[in-house]
Design an enzyme around this catalytic site. Structure first.
Site, mmCIF file in Angstrom:
data_model
loop_
_atom_site.group_PDB
_atom_site.id
_atom_site.type_symbol
_atom_site.label_atom_id
_atom_site.label_comp_id
_atom_site.label_asym_id
_atom_site.label_seq_id
_atom_site.Cartn_x
_atom_site.Cartn_y
_atom_site.Cartn_z
ATOM 1 C CD GLU A 34 -2.945 -1.212 0.196
ATOM 2 O OE1 GLU A 34 -2.680 0.123 -0.546
ATOM 3 O OE2 GLU A 34 -3.677 -1.687 -0.700
ATOM 4 C CD GLN A 39 1.524 10.796 -4.648
ATOM 5 O OE1 GLN A 39 1.517 10.640 -5.587
ATOM 6 N NE2 GLN A 39 1.557 11.208 -3.088
ATOM 7 C CB THR A 40 4.774 4.233 -7.000
ATOM 8 O OG1 THR A 40 5.350 5.318 -6.788
ATOM 9 C CG2 THR A 40 5.255 3.822 -8.388
ATOM 10 N N GLY A 78 10.734 7.502 -5.697
ATOM 11 C CA GLY A 78 10.466 8.977 -5.932
ATOM 12 C C GLY A 78 9.742 9.139 -4.217
ATOM 13 C CE1 TYR A 116 -6.622 3.324 -0.166
ATOM 14 C CE2 TYR A 116 -4.035 2.995 0.929
ATOM 15 C CZ TYR A 116 -5.615 2.947 -0.193
ATOM 16 O OH TYR A 116 -5.294 1.622 -1.672
ATOM 17 C CG ASP A 134 -7.333 4.470 -4.242
ATOM 18 O OD1 ASP A 134 -8.525 4.972 -4.318
ATOM 19 O OD2 ASP A 134 -6.404 3.866 -4.494
ATOM 20 C CB CYS A 188 -14.307 3.509 -13.344
ATOM 21 S SG CYS A 188 -15.291 4.544 -13.333
ATOM 22 C CB CYS A 195 -19.525 2.329 -19.065
ATOM 23 S SG CYS A 195 -18.799 3.714 -18.836
ATOM 24 C CB CYS A 198 -18.311 -0.966 -16.183
ATOM 25 S SG CYS A 198 -18.308 -0.637 -14.041
ATOM 26 C CB CYS A 204 -22.735 3.713 -12.805
ATOM 27 S SG CYS A 204 -22.376 4.618 -13.357
HETATM 28 S S1 SF4 Z 1 -20.439 2.054 -15.796
HETATM 29 FE FE1 SF4 Z 1 -20.326 4.529 -13.957
HETATM 30 S S2 SF4 Z 1 -18.630 3.015 -12.750
HETATM 31 FE FE2 SF4 Z 1 -19.177 1.953 -14.522
HETATM 32 S S3 SF4 Z 1 -16.522 2.698 -15.739
HETATM 33 FE FE3 SF4 Z 1 -18.838 3.346 -16.189
HETATM 34 S S4 SF4 Z 1 -18.592 5.339 -15.368
HETATM 35 FE FE4 SF4 Z 1 -16.938 3.823 -13.801
#
Ligand code: SF4
Length: 345
Positions: A34, A39-40, A78, A116, A134, A188, A195, A198, A204
Site C-alpha cells: 500500500e 503515487q506509483t 521517489g 486510507y 484512494d 473506470c 462502461c 463495467c 451507475c
Molecule cells: S459504468 Fe460508471 S462505474 Fe462503470 S466504468 Fe462507467 S462510469 Fe465507471
C-alpha cells in the site's frame, strides 16, 4: 447496495490481476504494498516489492535495517518520505511487540499511516469492515452516485468516505475494497471509462446521465517550478565521485554528483567553478543538459566534466563509487539518468 457488492465481487473474482500482495494476509506485506502503490503505478512497484521482500522478508528485519539500506533499495521510486515514515512506524510496531495494530485509531497514530492505509491493512489483512478511499475509489464512487464537487475539498471527501463506509460489506471487506480500486484502475479510468465492460453499468448514475467523463472534474495542477543545477562529473577508471546531498535537487541524505544550484544554463559553469575550485579542481567542457521532472518541479541538470586530482573525498563526506556500490547507496532516479547519459558519450 447488496447488488452492487455482489456484482463487484463477482467481477473481481473473474477479472482481478494476479498481483503478489493479493496472495498474502501478512499485514507487513500488505502495508508495504500500500505504501509503494501510493503515487506509483503497479508495473513500477512490482520489481521493488520483490526486491524489498527478498531483503526484508519480515517486519522485524525491515524495522531493524539501517535507514540508508532501506533508502538505497527504494532509490528511483521517489516520494521518499513514504518509506522513511514506514521505517519509523515499523520500529514503533516492533517496540510494541511486532504486531500491526488491529485498532483503527492505534494504526492511524503510526507515522505515515492515514485513514486510507489503515483501512487497507485492517480490511485486507484482518478482514475488518473498514472502508478505503484512494484516487481510484473516489472516481468510481463519484460516478456511481453522480456526486459532483471539487475532489480535494473536505466536503466532497467526506461524502465519498461516507459512501465507501456504507458500501463495504461484512463479508470479504478486503476483497471488496480491492475490487473498487481494481475497477478504478482498469475499467473506470479517468479518461474514457470502459462502461461497456463495467459490472456496475446498470447501477451507475453518471453513466445513465451520460456524464461519466465529466465526473470528477479534472484537477487544476500548477505547472511545476524549474530548478537549474550545475553538476560535476569527476571520473576515475570504473568509478565516479559522489557526495552526500548538498543543495542540488535531490532528497536529503542522498548521493549525487558534486552539484550547485544556479539560475540558468548561462550561470552554471560559474556556479560549479566556485565549488570545484575549493578542492583545487577544474571544470572542463560541458557534456550535456538533462531534464528530470517530478510532480513538484522540473530539474535541469547542466553536467560538466571536471578534474580534481588533489581532492580527498572523505574531507567533504564524498566517495568514489562503482556501479555495484551505487546499488547500496540512496540515490535518486536523476543520478541514474545522468550516469547512463554520461556513459554513452
Ligand atoms: S459504468 Fe460508471 S462505474 Fe462503470 S466504468 Fe462507467 S462510469 Fe465507471
Amino acid at each position: 447496495m447488496e447488488e452492487i457488492r455482489r456484482l463487484l465481487l463477482r467481477w473481481y473474482d473473474r477479472h482481478r490481476r494476479d498481483l503478489p500482495w493479493r496472495k498474502t494476509r501478512d499485514p507487513y506485506r500488505i502495508w508495504l504494498s500500500e505504501v509503494m502503490l501510493q503515487q506509483t503505478q503497479v508495473r513500477t512497484v512490482l520489481p521493488y516489492y520483490k526486491k524489498f521482500l527478498a531483503r526484508f522478508p519480515t517486519l522485524e528485519s525491515f524495522a531493524r535495517a539501517r535507514l540508508d539500506e532501506v533508502l538505497a533499495l527504494w532509490s528511483g521510486m521517489g516520494y521518499y518520505n513514504r518509506i522513511r515514515n514506514m521505517h519509523r512506524a515499523a520500529g514503533l510496531v516492533l517496540e510494541e511487540g511486532g504486531e500491526f495494530p488491529r485498532d483503527l485509531q492505534d494504526a492511524r497514530r503510526l507515522p505515515g499511516v492515514g485513514r486510507y492505509t489503515a483501512g487497507a491493512v485492517l480490511s485486507i489483512a484482518f478482514g475488518q469492515r473498514q472502508p478505503v478511499v484512494d484516487g481510484n475509489v473516489l472516481r468510481v464512487l463519484a460516478r456511481l452516485y453522480k456526486l459532483r464537487g471539487r475532489p480535494h475539498s473536505s466536503r466532497f471527501q467526506d461524502r465519498i468516505w461516507k459512501k465507501a463506509e456504507a458500501l463495504v460489506p461484512r463479508r470479504r471487506p478486503g476483497d471488496f475494497n480491492q475490487a473498487l480500486m481494481e475497477l478504478g484502475a482498469t475499467v473506470c479510468t479517468p479518461a474514457s471509462p470502459a462502461c461497456g465492460r463495467c459490472p456496475l453499468e446498470e447501477q451507475c448514475l453518471a453513466r445513465r446521465a451520460g456524464i461519466q467523463e465529466k465526473i470528477p472534474p479534472p484537477l487544476q495542477r500548477r505547472a511545476p517550478g524549474v530548478l537549474h543545477v550545475a553538476a560535476a562529473l569527476v571520473r576515475r577508471p570504473g568509478q565516479v565521485l559522489l557526495v552526500r546531498h548538498q543543495d542540488g535537487g535531490v532528497p536529503k541524505g542522498f548521493w549525487q554528483l558534486p552539484s550547485s544550484p544556479c539560475h540558468a544554463a548561462a550561470g552554471s559553469r560559474k556556479a560549479l567553478e566556485r565549488l570545484v575550485s575549493r578542492w583545487g579542481g577544474r571544470v572542463r567542457e560541458k557534456l550535456f543538459s538533462l531534464e528530470h521532472v517530478t510532480t513538484m518541479r522540473r530539474i535541469v541538470f547542466h553536467v560538466f566534466r571536471a578534474e580534481a586530482p588533489k581532492f580527498r573525498p572523505a574531507a567533504v563526506g564524498g566517495q568514489w563509487v562503482s556501479p555495484d556500490q551505487l546499488e547500496h547507496l540512496p540515490h535518486s532516479a536523476s543520478l541514474i539518468k545522468i550516469l547512463t547519459r554520461a556513459c554513452s558519450i
